[in-house]
Write an enzyme that holds these catalytic residues in place. Structure first.
Site, PDB file in Angstrom:
ATOM      1  N   HIS A  18       0.826  -1.210   0.000  1.00 15.22           N
ATOM      2  CA  HIS A  18       0.000   0.000   0.000  1.00 15.22           C
ATOM      3  C   HIS A  18       0.860   1.259   0.000  1.00 15.22           C
ATOM      4  CE1 HIS A  18      -3.089  -2.671   2.213  1.00 15.22           C
ATOM      5  NE2 HIS A  18      -3.539  -2.502   0.986  1.00 15.22           N
ATOM      6  N   LYS A  42     -17.668  -4.762   5.675  1.00 13.56           N
ATOM      7  CA  LYS A  42     -16.566  -5.615   6.136  1.00 13.56           C
ATOM      8  C   LYS A  42     -16.492  -5.583   7.663  1.00 13.56           C
ATOM      9  CE  LYS A  42     -13.603  -5.039   2.091  1.00 13.56           C
ATOM     10  NZ  LYS A  42     -12.248  -4.683   1.637  1.00 13.56           N
ATOM     11  N   ARG A  91      -2.042  -5.959  -8.050  1.00 13.70           N
ATOM     12  CA  ARG A  91      -0.941  -6.865  -7.732  1.00 13.70           C
ATOM     13  C   ARG A  91      -0.777  -7.924  -8.796  1.00 13.70           C
ATOM     14  NH1 ARG A  91      -3.593  -7.856  -2.097  1.00 13.70           N
ATOM     15  NH2 ARG A  91      -5.030  -8.559  -3.662  1.00 13.70           N
ATOM     16  N   SER A 129      -3.386  -7.446   2.841  1.00 12.89           N
ATOM     17  CA  SER A 129      -3.687  -7.326   4.268  1.00 12.89           C
ATOM     18  C   SER A 129      -4.200  -8.632   4.841  1.00 12.89           C
ATOM     19  CB  SER A 129      -4.722  -6.214   4.496  1.00 12.89           C
ATOM     20  OG  SER A 129      -4.190  -4.971   4.144  1.00 12.89           O
TER      21      SER A 129
END
Length: 163
Positions: A18, A42, A91, A129
């Site tokens: 990040h 979430k 990514r 994460s």
């Protein structure tokens, strides 16, 4: 022309991937807002305030990055902040389908904003994460993936399964 970009996410927790994206964006735009989303649908491991604190600590030496919280559509935040660029990190190719859909929807919601995709440095491509949290849960070392502050917070928060 003064260009503000927004890099939004939950950052639960913020990783070197990040911060690499944020710094890359900071080299391209006049101002970057790292926008830490509230919980939404979430259930983050860290509170909104904790995630803001970790992000501010991780990016304290990057002068043109401002960390702020938000609990709205990112396009509404962009309008309020006068931002015309939305940063999204990629990514791997598996990220692209979701991010492409998100970019299309954001354009429908705020036609004046452009989405810019950035990739992290190669050594950070594998970091997420959720993987960092899982490594800690299983007793692994995450010092290559997060700052010392984040590593300490993870050690205090995540219950290891090998205990």
């Amino acid at each position: 022309m003064n260009i503000t970009a927004i890099y939004a996410g939950t950052f639960d927790p913020i990783t070197h991937g990040h911060t690499d994206i944020a710094r890359r964006a900071a080299s391209l735009f006049d101002k970057v807002i790292l926008a830490v989303a509230g919980a939404g649908n979430k259930t983050p491991a860290f509170s909104h305030e904790e995630r803001l604190t970790m992000a501010r600590s991780a990016l304290r030496e990057t002068a043109n990055v401002e960390v702020m919280g938000f609990d709205s559509l990112v396009t509404d935040l962009a309008k309020r902040q006068g931002a015309r660029v939305l940063i999204r990190g990629l990514r791997a190719m598996s990220d692209f389908d979701y991010e492409f859909q998100m970019a299309g929807m954001n354009r429908k919601l705020f036609a004046d904003a452009e989405t810019v995709f950035l990739t992290p440095a190669e050594q950070y491509n594998c970091i997420s994460s959720s993987l960092v949290r899982e490594i800690v849960r299983l007793g692994g070392d995450v010092s290559d993936f997060v700052t010392a502050d984040v590593q300490k917070a993870l050690a205090e928060r995540i219950v290891r399964t090998d205990q």
